[in-house]
Design a protein around this motif. Structure first.
Motif, PDB file in Angstrom:
ATOM      1  N   ASP A  43      76.387   9.349  12.921  1.00  0.00           N
ATOM      2  CA  ASP A  43      76.331   9.016  11.489  1.00  0.00           C
ATOM      3  C   ASP A  43      74.937   9.321  10.935  1.00  0.00           C
ATOM      4  N   ARG A  44      73.900   8.943  11.684  1.00  0.00           N
ATOM      5  CA  ARG A  44      72.510   9.174  11.263  1.00  0.00           C
ATOM      6  C   ARG A  44      72.223  10.671  11.164  1.00  0.00           C
ATOM      7  N   GLU A  45      72.566  11.392  12.234  1.00  0.00           N
ATOM      8  CA  GLU A  45      72.345  12.844  12.277  1.00  0.00           C
ATOM      9  C   GLU A  45      73.021  13.521  11.081  1.00  0.00           C
ATOM     10  N   CYS A  46      74.259  13.150  10.856  1.00  0.00           N
ATOM     11  CA  CYS A  46      75.075  13.783   9.830  1.00  0.00           C
ATOM     12  C   CYS A  46      74.559  13.457   8.423  1.00  0.00           C
ATOM     13  N   ALA A  47      74.263  12.194   8.179  1.00  0.00           N
ATOM     14  CA  ALA A  47      73.739  11.810   6.862  1.00  0.00           C
ATOM     15  C   ALA A  47      72.424  12.538   6.579  1.00  0.00           C
ATOM     16  N   ASP A  48      71.579  12.653   7.595  1.00  0.00           N
ATOM     17  CA  ASP A  48      70.286  13.316   7.420  1.00  0.00           C
ATOM     18  C   ASP A  48      70.435  14.802   7.098  1.00  0.00           C
ATOM     19  N   ILE A  49      71.270  15.517   7.854  1.00  0.00           N
ATOM     20  CA  ILE A  49      71.411  16.962   7.604  1.00  0.00           C
ATOM     21  C   ILE A  49      72.110  17.208   6.267  1.00  0.00           C
ATOM     22  N   CYS A  50      73.075  16.364   5.920  1.00  0.00           N
ATOM     23  CA  CYS A  50      73.755  16.534   4.629  1.00  0.00           C
ATOM     24  C   CYS A  50      72.791  16.301   3.469  1.00  0.00           C
ATOM     25  N   SER A  69      75.606  26.338   8.538  1.00  0.00           N
ATOM     26  CA  SER A  69      76.222  26.502   9.848  1.00  0.00           C
ATOM     27  C   SER A  69      75.895  25.310  10.756  1.00  0.00           C
ATOM     28  N   VAL A  70      74.637  24.905  10.790  1.00  0.00           N
ATOM     29  CA  VAL A  70      74.215  23.744  11.579  1.00  0.00           C
ATOM     30  C   VAL A  70      74.874  22.480  11.032  1.00  0.00           C
ATOM     31  N   CYS A  71      74.898  22.347   9.724  1.00  0.00           N
ATOM     32  CA  CYS A  71      75.488  21.174   9.078  1.00  0.00           C
ATOM     33  C   CYS A  71      76.974  21.063   9.435  1.00  0.00           C
ATOM     34  N   ALA A  72      77.681  22.172   9.416  1.00  0.00           N
ATOM     35  CA  ALA A  72      79.112  22.165   9.759  1.00  0.00           C
ATOM     36  C   ALA A  72      79.330  21.645  11.179  1.00  0.00           C
ATOM     37  N   LYS A  73      78.491  22.091  12.123  1.00  0.00           N
ATOM     38  CA  LYS A  73      78.603  21.644  13.520  1.00  0.00           C
ATOM     39  C   LYS A  73      78.398  20.137  13.639  1.00  0.00           C
ATOM     40  N   ILE A  74      77.363  19.635  12.964  1.00  0.00           N
ATOM     41  CA  ILE A  74      77.054  18.206  13.036  1.00  0.00           C
ATOM     42  C   ILE A  74      78.149  17.387  12.357  1.00  0.00           C
ATOM     43  N   CYS A  75      78.634  17.862  11.208  1.00  0.00           N
ATOM     44  CA  CYS A  75      79.721  17.163  10.510  1.00  0.00           C
ATOM     45  C   CYS A  75      80.969  17.086  11.383  1.00  0.00           C
ATOM     46  N   GLU A  76      81.295  18.171  12.063  1.00  0.00           N
ATOM     47  CA  GLU A  76      82.476  18.176  12.934  1.00  0.00           C
ATOM     48  C   GLU A  76      82.302  17.215  14.102  1.00  0.00           C
ATOM     49  N   ALA A  77      81.110  17.212  14.700  1.00  0.00           N
ATOM     50  CA  ALA A  77      80.842  16.294  15.816  1.00  0.00           C
ATOM     51  C   ALA A  77      80.971  14.842  15.357  1.00  0.00           C
ATOM     52  N   CYS A  78      80.423  14.539  14.204  1.00  0.00           N
ATOM     53  CA  CYS A  78      80.492  13.188  13.664  1.00  0.00           C
ATOM     54  C   CYS A  78      81.936  12.822  13.330  1.00  0.00           C
ATOM     55  N   GLY A  79      82.644  13.736  12.695  1.00  0.00           N
ATOM     56  CA  GLY A  79      84.048  13.497  12.352  1.00  0.00           C
ATOM     57  C   GLY A  79      84.909  13.253  13.581  1.00  0.00           C
TER      58      GLY A  79
END
Length: 108
Positions: A43-50, A69-79
């Motif tokens: 959640d932290r990683e994703c909120a920060d990159i977004c 591209s990096v954001c998409a990867k992190i969003c998918e991992a978080c999701g």
């Protein structure tokens, strides 16, 4: 691409960051916090990159596709992590993450 052309992505990024921050806060209040550790971390990683990408787009960054591209990867991992948990906040966060990942992929 101008700021206006990224309006849909900016909206998705904002909604995802808000959902991740809410999920993060709610996870910290769950009884079995150890079980939520990976969810909290992502959640932290994703909120920060977004949040970062939202800001970068508003100042017309030349690194849109790399960051998206990096954001998409992190969003998918978080999701994917959030989807494992039955909590309402996790399910809503997962939905926002997948929607944001898709928007990111469209510009990556």
């Amino acid at each position: 691409m101008s700021h206006e052309q990224h309006q849909e992505l900016i909206q998705a990024l904002h909604e995802c960051a808000v959902a991740c921050n809410h999920c993060y806060d709610a996870c910290l209040k769950e009884e079995d916090i150890k079980m939520m550790a990976e969810c909290i971390r992502l959640d932290r990683e994703c909120a920060d990159i977004c949040s970062y990408l939202e800001q970068a787009l508003s100042r017309n960054t030349p690194f849109v596709s790399e960051l998206a591209s990096v954001c998409a990867k992190i969003c998918e991992a978080c999701g994917n992590e959030c989807k494992k948990h039955d909590h309402d906040h996790c399910q809503k966060c997962a939905d926002a993450c997948f929607k944001c990942a898709e928007a990111c992929k469209n510009v990556a």
